[in-house]
Design a protein around this motif. Structure first.
Motif, short mmCIF file in Angstrom:
data_model
loop_
_atom_site.label_atom_id
_atom_site.label_comp_id
_atom_site.label_asym_id
_atom_site.label_seq_id
_atom_site.Cartn_x
_atom_site.Cartn_y
_atom_site.Cartn_z
N TYR A 83 -13.00 -5.52 6.70
CA TYR A 83 -13.69 -6.27 6.46
C TYR A 83 -14.18 -5.07 5.70
N LEU A 84 -14.14 -3.69 5.71
CA LEU A 84 -15.19 -2.85 5.06
C LEU A 84 -14.84 -3.44 3.43
N ARG A 85 -14.35 -3.79 3.20
CA ARG A 85 -14.62 -4.25 1.60
C ARG A 85 -15.44 -5.51 0.92
N ASN A 86 -15.37 -5.70 2.45
CA ASN A 86 -16.86 -7.23 2.09
C ASN A 86 -18.44 -6.42 1.77
N THR A 87 -18.28 -5.63 3.30
CA THR A 87 -19.49 -4.72 3.40
C THR A 87 -19.99 -3.32 2.12
N LEU A 88 -18.72 -2.49 1.18
CA LEU A 88 -18.89 -2.09 0.43
C LEU A 88 -19.47 -3.03 -1.17
N TRP A 89 -18.66 -4.16 -0.63
CA TRP A 89 -18.94 -4.72 -1.97
C TRP A 89 -20.72 -5.68 -2.07
N ASP A 90 -21.09 -5.51 -0.84
CA ASP A 90 -22.50 -6.21 -1.17
C ASP A 90 -23.39 -5.35 -1.30
N LEU A 91 -22.72 -3.41 -0.89
CA LEU A 91 -22.95 -2.90 -1.32
C LEU A 91 -23.59 -2.55 -2.97
N GLY A 92 -22.08 -2.46 -3.43
CA GLY A 92 -22.10 -2.13 -4.77
C GLY A 92 -21.21 -2.10 -5.06
N TYR A 93 -20.59 -1.71 -4.70
CA TYR A 93 -18.73 -1.21 -4.40
C TYR A 93 -17.77 -2.00 -4.74
N ALA A 94 -16.49 -2.01 -5.93
CA ALA A 94 -15.50 -2.81 -5.37
C ALA A 94 -14.07 -1.59 -5.21
N LEU A 95 -14.28 -1.34 -4.10
CA LEU A 95 -12.24 -2.01 -3.89
C LEU A 95 -10.96 -2.49 -3.76
N ASP A 96 -10.36 -1.76 -4.03
CA ASP A 96 -9.05 -2.01 -4.37
C ASP A 96 -7.32 -1.08 -4.27
N THR A 97 -6.38 -1.74 -4.11
CA THR A 97 -5.44 -0.78 -3.21
C THR A 97 -3.89 -1.40 -4.23
N LEU A 98 -3.25 -0.39 -4.38
CA LEU A 98 -2.18 -0.79 -4.99
C LEU A 98 -0.83 -0.13 -4.36
N GLU A 99 0.41 -0.43 -4.77
CA GLU A 99 1.64 0.14 -3.70
C GLU A 99 2.75 -0.14 -4.70
N THR A 100 3.48 0.97 -4.14
CA THR A 100 5.10 1.40 -4.93
C THR A 100 5.77 1.80 -4.27
N ALA A 101 7.29 2.07 -3.79
CA ALA A 101 8.01 2.84 -3.18
C ALA A 101 9.03 3.99 -4.24
N LEU A 102 8.97 5.31 -3.95
CA LEU A 102 9.73 5.85 -4.78
C LEU A 102 10.33 7.23 -4.37
N PRO A 103 11.52 7.15 -4.46
CA PRO A 103 12.56 8.02 -3.61
C PRO A 103 11.96 9.82 -3.82
N TRP A 104 12.61 10.50 -2.21
CA TRP A 104 11.51 11.59 -2.33
C TRP A 104 11.48 12.79 -3.47
N GLU A 105 11.78 12.37 -4.16
CA GLU A 105 11.99 14.22 -5.34
C GLU A 105 11.54 13.23 -6.30
N LYS A 106 10.62 12.22 -6.31
CA LYS A 106 8.97 11.92 -6.88
C LYS A 106 8.23 11.52 -6.65
N ILE A 107 7.65 12.18 -5.40
CA ILE A 107 6.64 11.80 -4.76
C ILE A 107 5.62 12.49 -4.71
N GLN A 108 6.02 13.06 -5.28
CA GLN A 108 4.76 14.69 -5.19
C GLN A 108 4.15 14.15 -6.70
N THR A 109 5.48 14.25 -7.77
CA THR A 109 4.63 14.29 -9.12
C THR A 109 4.10 12.61 -9.00
N GLY A 110 4.86 11.43 -8.90
CA GLY A 110 4.28 10.24 -8.78
C GLY A 110 2.67 10.32 -8.44
N HIS A 111 2.44 11.19 -6.31
CA HIS A 111 1.38 11.28 -6.12
C HIS A 111 0.26 11.55 -7.57
#
Ligand SMILES: Cc1cc2nc3c(=O)[nH]c(=O)nc-3n(C[C@H](O)[C@H](O)[C@H](O)COP(=O)(O)OP(=O)(O)OC[C@H]3O[C@@H](n4cnc5c(N)ncnc54)[C@H](O)[C@@H]3O)c2cc1C
Length: 532
Positions: free
Chosen positions: A385-413
């Protein structure tokens, strides 16, 4: 009542505390004043229906508007800023398999595109009617929510596919059971939607993703009814449940599903721990995952997400005290918060907690057994619900996601976060971007990224900014060898990237399967893969 613009219902609000507003202004700048388009203006945009009348179909403009989009950021821009230009031509609310069959037959005869609609919580454009082509009928499954069978002997329950998270859990709870599938969209998403998008609940570490929970189901497809067989386990050829899981409505409409259930857990707790920095935190989480401790949830926030969580809590005094305490123990500004869950039998939880504490301490971490974990748990379905109030304040918020092997988590991040923050840098538009690692496996983990930026007075520019950030992140993810989606699915937004993670022959198999079941191309056309 469910909101037409934004997330959730109109009765629930999540105000942004004053201190958090100051923080956001400091990080991404003072928001622009942007006016939202009114409901009346949106309704006026709905054109006349192209569908011939049918007793199950409602052509009412407001109903059609309500089913026109999901929750992806471009869906929000369409709905709030009035860029919306496609609508279903009607909405049907079937109450039985026979109703669904009648709608499929109608669509075959009249050449209509069908889009099943569960909770409308898709975040990748699954529900957008195509701009050109045949008329679209939205098939809202939410009247098909009954619990039709529960076997205490086999620990299985059968529901109508339109059952929402709260309806499903309330019915199971009455009899002492749970499914344990809690995506953050749980309040509105549905069983059919979870199966069609291969969703993941927050406690998947204990209960499993939707895949192992899905025992059998019934679909109404253009080629006829389809029953998935049911065995405790089978080696009789490929398991066709896996064709339905993630099929995003391209095969047909799921009307019923039988799910694996469990007795309600003896107890459940959520606690927190802090690590001095992300590198050490990731190492600790890898160790936790590979030790297979029997936790129900593990979620490690990076330093920016940890700080933003503190700032958005509005608990200034408490946060300052916590920071002072953590500093004393050597957990400074690069601190990373871990939230973990214990679900099930007391003895098992006690053991898992002890083992986890040992790993945390061995990684210079500090355990916090009060407030933070339970506060996360209490707010977990309120946070969207925070996304609603942020939007009304003038901020857009989005999320995205993936899965990576452990060896790539730090560099991927680093690579993914840099790609997002640099995507609109030359336009002098700062972005607040942060992430957490969750849904951990022995060979890797999912990375969930949130990014927040200012809405522009010109909605087209907000859309362009979002496209640049999302595009840059998707390119980095696929170049790294990560999946384009660990849990949200493909829809329209991820479609250009699916062919990068699946080879040409696999893509051909997918397309030909959809064409076999849907030769006239009438099931959610344009989503997941192009079949024309
Ligand atoms: C705030 C928020 C938090 C979220 N958190 C999570 C999370 O923690 N984990 C996660 O996995 N996802 C999450 N999502 C994404 C989304 O909730 C999931 O993809 C969910 O599974 C969609 O379910 P739904 O019932 O809302 O489906 P809808 O959005 O209505 O539809 C999604 C797709 O499934 C198809 N579909 C729906 N019902 C049927 C049916 N009966 N038969 C055939 N096809 C059908 C639709 O046609 C469409 O293609 C989140 C989304 C939001 C907005």
């Amino acid at each position: 009542m469910k909101r037409i613009q934004g997330w959730g219902n109109t009765e629930t609000d999540y105000p942004v505390p004053a201190s958090a507003r100051d923080y956001l202004e400091k990080v991404v700048g003072k928001p622009h004043q942007v006016k939202n388009v009114s409901l009346d203006e949106l309704i006026k945009k709905v054109p006349l229906t192209r569908l011939s009348p049918h007793s199950l179909i409602n052509p009412d403009p407001e109903q059609r508007l309500r089913h026109a989009r999901g929750q992806s950021l471009n869906d929000w821009i369409d709905m709030y800023d009035g860029l919306i230009n496609t609508f279903p031509d009607g909405v049907a609310y079937p109450e039985s398999d026979a109703d669904v069959r009648a709608l499929v037959e109608y669509a075959l005869k009249e050449k209509v595109n069908l889009i099943p609609y569960g909770g409308g919580s898709s975040v990748v454009g699954h529900l957008t009617p195509p701009l050109a082509g045949p008329p679209t009928l939205s098939v809202d499954l939410t009247k098909m929510h009954q619990l039709t069978h529960l076997s205490e002997e086999n620990l299985e329950a059968t529901f109508g596919a339109g059952v929402s998270g709260p309806q499903l859990e309330a019915r199971l709870k009455q009899q002492g059971y749970t499914l344990g599938h809690f995506p953050q969209s749980w309040e509105y998403s549905t069983l059919g939607g979870w199966i069609a998008t291969r969703s993941v609940g927050q406690q998947s570490y204990h209960y499993g993703r939707i895949e192992p929970l899905f025992v059998k189901g019934h679909l109404e497809t253009p080629a006829g009814p389809m029953d998935l067989p049911h065995f405790p386990k089978s080696a009789a050829g490929p398991d066709l449940r896996h064709l339905v899981l993630g099929s995003e409505a391209r095969l047909g409409i799921i009307t019923q599903a039988t799910m694996r259930i469990r007795p309600l857990p003896e107890e459940e707790h959520f606690y927190a721990a802090f690590f001095p920095n992300f590198e050490i935190g990731v190492e600790a989480v890898r160790k936790i995952a590979q030790s297979e401790l029997g936790l129900s949830m593990v979620r490690l926030s990076d330093p920016q997400e940890t700080e933003t969580t503190f700032q958005l809590s509005g608990e200034e005094r408490l946060v300052n005290l916590a920071k002072m305490g953590l500093n004393l123990f050597g957990v400074g500004d690069e601190r990373c918060m871990l939230i973990y869950g214990l679900t099930g039998a007391k003895a098992k939880n006690r053991l898992a907690d002890r083992q986890l504490s040992q790993i945390v301490r061995a990684h210079q971490g500090m355990m916090i057994k009060f407030y933070l974990g339970e506060a996360w748990m209490e707010k977990r379905f309120l946070t969207p619900y925070l996304r609603n109030t942020l939007w009304d304040l003038g901020y857009a918020l989005d999320t995205l996601e993936t899965a990576l092997p452990w060896e790539k988590i730090q560099t991927g991040h680093k690579a993914i976060l840099d790609a997002i923050s640099q995507a609109i840098e030359n336009e002098n538009e700062p972005v607040l971007v942060f992430s957490h690692i969750s849904h951990v496996y022995t060979n890797g983990g999912s990375m969930y990224v949130t990014y927040l930026f200012r809405r522009s007075p010109d909605p087209q520019q907000t859309l362009t900014h979002w496209q640049k950030m999302k595009g840059a992140a998707s390119q980095v993810i696929t170049a790294l060898g990560g999946t384009i989606s660990h849990q949200h699915g493909v829809g329209i937004d991820h479609k250009p990237f699916l062919g990068i993670e699946k080879d040409p022959l696999s893509m051909e198999i997918l397309k030909n399967t959809f064409k076999t079941v849907d030769p006239d191309q009438m099931m959610n056309i344009g989503k997941l893969v192009d079949t024309k």
